[in-house]
Write a protein that holds these residues in place. Structure first.
Motif, mmCIF file in Angstrom:
data_model
loop_
_atom_site.group_PDB
_atom_site.id
_atom_site.type_symbol
_atom_site.label_atom_id
_atom_site.label_comp_id
_atom_site.label_asym_id
_atom_site.label_seq_id
_atom_site.Cartn_x
_atom_site.Cartn_y
_atom_site.Cartn_z
ATOM 1 N N GLU A 4 -5.489 -17.647 -33.139
ATOM 2 C CA GLU A 4 -5.165 -15.893 -33.128
ATOM 3 C C GLU A 4 -6.772 -14.790 -33.048
ATOM 4 O O GLU A 4 -7.015 -13.918 -33.014
ATOM 5 C CB GLU A 4 -3.569 -15.785 -33.553
ATOM 6 N N VAL A 5 -7.178 -15.174 -34.461
ATOM 7 C CA VAL A 5 -8.264 -14.916 -35.146
ATOM 8 C C VAL A 5 -8.982 -14.771 -34.905
ATOM 9 O O VAL A 5 -9.935 -13.870 -34.269
ATOM 10 C CB VAL A 5 -8.248 -14.949 -36.124
ATOM 11 N N TYR A 6 -9.720 -16.731 -34.548
ATOM 12 C CA TYR A 6 -11.394 -16.493 -33.954
ATOM 13 C C TYR A 6 -11.067 -17.262 -32.578
ATOM 14 O O TYR A 6 -12.203 -17.540 -32.108
ATOM 15 C CB TYR A 6 -11.628 -17.178 -35.150
ATOM 16 N N GLY A 7 -10.353 -17.522 -32.137
ATOM 17 C CA GLY A 7 -10.463 -18.032 -31.076
ATOM 18 C C GLY A 7 -10.383 -19.666 -30.728
ATOM 19 O O GLY A 7 -11.123 -20.148 -29.571
ATOM 20 N N ILE A 8 -9.906 -20.594 -32.202
ATOM 21 C CA ILE A 8 -10.497 -21.406 -32.500
ATOM 22 C C ILE A 8 -9.850 -22.501 -32.192
ATOM 23 O O ILE A 8 -8.826 -22.075 -32.381
ATOM 24 C CB ILE A 8 -11.958 -21.991 -33.407
ATOM 25 N N ASP A 9 -9.684 -23.855 -31.678
ATOM 26 C CA ASP A 9 -8.546 -24.558 -31.538
ATOM 27 C C ASP A 9 -9.202 -26.368 -32.443
ATOM 28 O O ASP A 9 -10.300 -26.518 -32.565
ATOM 29 C CB ASP A 9 -9.132 -25.420 -30.088
ATOM 30 N N THR A 10 -8.409 -25.632 -33.484
ATOM 31 C CA THR A 10 -8.511 -27.016 -34.684
ATOM 32 C C THR A 10 -7.838 -28.007 -34.507
ATOM 33 O O THR A 10 -8.311 -29.648 -34.642
ATOM 34 C CB THR A 10 -8.076 -26.517 -36.097
ATOM 35 N N GLU A 11 -7.427 -28.497 -33.397
ATOM 36 C CA GLU A 11 -7.258 -29.724 -33.036
ATOM 37 C C GLU A 11 -7.899 -30.507 -32.192
ATOM 38 O O GLU A 11 -8.254 -31.068 -32.260
ATOM 39 C CB GLU A 11 -5.820 -29.226 -32.663
ATOM 40 N N ALA A 12 -7.874 -29.435 -30.784
ATOM 41 C CA ALA A 12 -9.266 -29.965 -29.766
ATOM 42 C C ALA A 12 -10.738 -30.458 -30.707
ATOM 43 O O ALA A 12 -11.322 -31.237 -29.821
ATOM 44 C CB ALA A 12 -9.354 -28.985 -28.964
ATOM 45 N N THR A 13 -11.037 -30.217 -31.597
ATOM 46 C CA THR A 13 -12.168 -30.429 -32.966
ATOM 47 C C THR A 13 -12.102 -31.091 -33.628
ATOM 48 O O THR A 13 -12.899 -31.527 -34.296
ATOM 49 C CB THR A 13 -13.162 -29.055 -33.444
ATOM 50 N N LEU A 14 -10.895 -32.089 -33.843
ATOM 51 C CA LEU A 14 -10.682 -32.720 -35.003
ATOM 52 C C LEU A 14 -10.950 -34.446 -34.064
ATOM 53 O O LEU A 14 -10.046 -34.077 -33.711
ATOM 54 C CB LEU A 14 -9.378 -32.143 -35.180
ATOM 55 N N ASP A 15 -12.076 -34.919 -34.828
ATOM 56 C CA ASP A 15 -12.053 -36.754 -34.303
ATOM 57 C C ASP A 15 -11.815 -37.272 -35.610
ATOM 58 O O ASP A 15 -13.205 -37.386 -36.252
ATOM 59 C CB ASP A 15 -13.278 -36.703 -33.604
ATOM 60 N N ARG A 16 -10.401 -38.106 -36.077
ATOM 61 C CA ARG A 16 -10.603 -39.075 -37.360
ATOM 62 C C ARG A 16 -11.106 -39.888 -36.750
ATOM 63 O O ARG A 16 -10.965 -41.112 -37.740
ATOM 64 C CB ARG A 16 -9.397 -38.799 -37.458
#
Length: 281
Positions: free
Chosen positions: A269-281
């Motif tokens: 909501e704040v930054y427009g970032i997707d922390t799930e899509a950018t996560l690659d374990r």
């Protein structure tokens, strides 16, 4: 839910590629379950010198952008730079003989440069604010003008502003100033916040008691350490392990929804970032 099933974002952390632990601190964060970082440039005089011109601001910002690129290499997610002008610069400049108005103009130019880094790609947001200590009226007024300039830039570019300000819970007037300049108040983030805050989005220092207050309050929030990466003050303000440790604790307490709020929904909501899509374990 286990910590390996969620992004873990520290919303406000400093790295010092000149004399700090830098990537070593990032690796410590990742080793304890951290995945994403928002990295704030340190005050210019901690990396180079008290900035008085565009070139010095760019030197400081470039150092931080490089540190963020190195950080991303060791994270399972990624890092983003948040670039700006520490509000204490006004005092440094006034002490060096500049008038408050001249200091304001220098700092506003620094924010202009920071906003270029957001528009051109490497940075996510900018940082501004006002002194957290007592200053005279002329310096206070100049500082508020600098902060409002940040709001104007953010509204024009549609990005967020992190604020470094005095303590307290009532910042409705600041949120209104941002709205008057065209910002969504949700994109105004008060760093080093307690669990309750009126006005901007709160970035809660990762203290257990304050996190519980934030959860009870029910409003969107972020989590941070304000780690300063100073070898003479190891662990200050909080160490890089702290946010992952607090996330583990919250999950053990059954607060999966709060973890999702702080590490997935509010960043989006704040930054427009997707922390799930950018996560690659």
């Amino acid at each position: 839910m286990d910590i390996d099933e969620t992004p873990v974002l520290d919303n406000h952390l400093h790295l010092d590629p000149v004399q700090g632990r830098n990537t070593e601190a990032v690796a410590e964060f990742a080793d304890h379950g951290g995945t994403h970082l928002l990295v704030l440039n340190k005050p210019s005089w901690h990396l180079v010198e008290a900035a008085t011109d565009e070139g010095t601001f760019r030197e400081v910002f470039d150092l931080t952008v490089g540190a963020v690129a190195d950080a991303t290499e060791v994270l399972p997610g990624r890092a983003w730079p948040v670039l700006g002008v520490h509000p204490a610069l006004v005092s440094k400049l006034v002490e060096d003989g500049y008038s408050p108005g001249e200091a304001r103009d220098i700092m506003q130019r620094g924010l202009d440069v920071a906003s270029e880094y957001v528009r051109d790609g490497p940075a996510l947001a900018i940082k501004s604010g006002r002194p957290h200590y007592d200053v005279d009226d002329a310096v206070w007024d100049a500082s508020n003008e600098v902060m409002c300039h940040a709001f104007e830039l953010a509204a024009e570019g549609d990005f967020a502003v992190q604020l470094h300000t005095e303590g307290g819970e009532e910042f409705e007037d600041v949120a209104e100033w941002a709205e008057e300049r065209g910002m969504d108040r949700r994109q105004v983030v008060k760093h080093y916040s307690g669990g309750r805050l009126q006005g901007p989005t709160k970035s809660v220092l990762a203290d257990k008691d304050e996190l519980l207050v934030a959860i009870e309050d029910g409003e969107p929030f972020l989590m941070e350490t304000d780690y300063i990466d100073d070898p003479e003050r190891p662990g200050a303000v909080l160490g890089p392990k702290t946010v992952p440790r607090r996330v583990r604790w919250l999950l053990q307490e059954g607060e999966e929804s709060a973890v999702r709020t702080a590490h997935v929904e509010t960043p989006r909501e704040v930054y427009g970032i997707d922390t799930e899509a950018t996560l690659d374990r």
